[in-house]
Design a protein around this motif. Structure first.
Motif: not given
Length: 497
Positions: A306-307, A85-86, A304, A309
């Motif tokens: 996006e979940p 996520t990052w 980062a 996406w």
């Protein structure tokens, strides 16, 4: 070259346990480079696809390629990885002429994809290969050593650098160590790279042309005595074919066993694989992560994804190769052994494309696993590089089924295809190989054969049909093998009934 006496492979596997690991680099098929807008066309004139960014000129700033990031995430998802996520890019510092900045923008402790796996099938059994990481970086330039006999720096009179490749998006896929596979280690390594290549090709993110360098593999190998800690590994660099991956593992197992048997120790180093001999030779001592002085890339913002996406990308993944093969197996009515033979030959896609071009699955298998596999093995090349296309094989089979070629004549036409003489129909016409189907011409040849063999003709008239072989053989000789033997037999028997 080592002076140690090499043991046999069976001797090695009876005394040692191999551990392998593979680091595979894949050039992504994006239109532009990873951090600039330069094109990525393969084969362009040297140093014509460069700019201040990929040449590392002072003041130039990189901008990350979104398409490359998306492609990397799709690869990670297909390999059952967790998507970060990052994460962020890092500078990997080393000095070499093909690195114009004297550092490579890569990822180190914060990769984009981690902790996945890929299942591969070897001799009917599934082997799960753990994936440590999938990360994104930029490729280096290409150094050409000229003036020598080997193309390597040793013996060369000068070296030239082409920076067209510098900055092309490069995905590195690193497996976890793979122990416990024993004598199957070379086959497992080959099967993994083959399956990985199929996955990436299915995703459409790279052409994975190993012979062009868009997919290349570093093969790590070590040996240890049963029950002892894993041995020191070596890394055989830039292996560029499936066959060579298998040979590189086997070669290193033999070499390392010979060193250990003689009381020596294995040096952690990179090694070069030689296609002509199948041997490896020492390259340089292998650096550790601290030698590269990694630190976060200050000119790029963190990534980062996006979940939402990532979930969209996951939902849009195509049917992956293992699932696809199972469907084909059912559609083509194949046994497990049949499908394994196709897989071992690397012929799944070739047969599928041949079927799509009009051939039956059975006929497509016959050509690719028969004549074409024998030719590929004799030439030491992958089946897809043998010299025939699926469309040509389908056309060849169509000529057989239409009665214009016999199987024997078709093999002669195939020789012409492999020699680059054109498509099957063109070769058949140019070589005059079409089956003689003119009944008048065949009847004349049959009458001539009967006249030359009156005693045989009398036997046939008396009911001995087996004697027809002599007449048929004479007709086939007259027509230079271009008559259909079944048709000739029918005409002979009708003539003498």
């Amino acid at each position: 070259m080592s002076t140690h006496v090499l043991p046999t492979f069976d001797e090695v596997t009876s005394r040692y346990e191999p551990v392998i690991g593979l680091e595979t680099h894949v050039e992504l098929g994006t239109q532009t480079k990873m951090f600039c807008g330069c094109p990525t066309v393969f084969g362009a004139d040297p140093n014509t696809q460069v700019c201040p960014v990929c040449l590392g000129l002072p003041g130039s700033l990189p901008v990350a390629n979104r398409a490359a990031i998306e492609a990397t995430i799709r690869i990670g998802l297909a390999l059952n990885c967790t998507i970060a996520t990052w994460c962020r890019f890092a500078r990997k510092n080393y000095f070499y002429p093909d690195m114009p900045k004297n550092f490579q923008i890569s990822q180190y402790d914060e990769p984009l994809c981690t902790d996945g796996y890929l299942d591969v099938e070897v001799d009917g059994e599934l082997v799960r290969i753990g994936i440590e990481r999938v990360h994104l970086e930029e490729d280096t330039g290409k150094t050409l050593h000229v003036g020598g006999a080997t193309g390597r720096i040793h013996g060369a009179t000068e070296s030239l650098v082409d920076y067209n490749r510098a900055g092309i998006p490069l995905v590195e896929i690193v497996t976890k160590p793979v122990p416990g596979i024993g004598a199957r280690a070379p086959e497992v390594a080959k099967a993994y790279v083959a399956e990985l290549r199929d996955v990436i090709r299915t995703l459409g993110v790279s052409d994975v042309r190993m012979e062009q360098g868009s997919m290349r593999c570093d093969v790590n190998t070590s040996l240890n005595k049963p029950g002892e800690e894993w041995g020191t590994r070596t890394e055989t660099k830039n292996v560029n074919s499936l066959r060579s991956v298998e040979r590189a593992v086997r070669s290193e197992m033999l070499r390392q066993a010979a060193v250990l048997d003689a009381g020596g120790t294995i040096t952690q180093e990179t090694r070069h694989f030689h296609e002509d001999t199948g041997d490896t030779t020492s390259g340089r001592s292998k650096e550790t992560a601290t030698d590269y002085r990694y630190f976060p890339e200050p000119d790029l913002v963190p990534l980062a994804p996006e979940p939402a996406w990532v979930e969209q990308l996951k939902a849009a993944l195509p049917e992956l190769p293992r699932v696809h093969r199972q469907r084909l197996k059912a559609e083509w009515n194949l046994s497990d052994l049949d499908m394994q033979s196709i897989l071992n030959a690397g012929a799944v896609e070739l047969i599928e494309r041949t079927v799509a071009a009009g051939a039956s699955p059975e006929a497509a298998r016959k050509w690719w696993l028969g004549e074409l596999s024998r030719k590929a093995n004799a030439d030491g090349v992958e089946l897809e590089s043998v010299g025939a296309t699926p469309a040509q094989v389908a056309q060849l089979q169509s000529l057989v089924e239409s009665g214009k070629l016999t199987d024997k004549l078709a093999r002669q036409v195939l020789e012409g295809v492999l020699a680059g003489e054109g498509d099957p129909a063109q070769i058949m016409a140019a070589r005059g190989l079409e089956v003689v189907s003119d009944t008048g011409a065949l009847t004349a040849a049959i009458d001539e054969a009967i006249a030359a063999n009156p005693a045989v003709a009398d036997k046939i008239r008396a009911g001995n049909q087996a004697a027809a072989g002599v007449i048929i053989g004479a007709v086939m000789k007259t027509t230079k093998g271009q008559a259909d033997a079944k048709t000739v037999r029918e005409l002979v028997l009708a003539r003498l009934s």
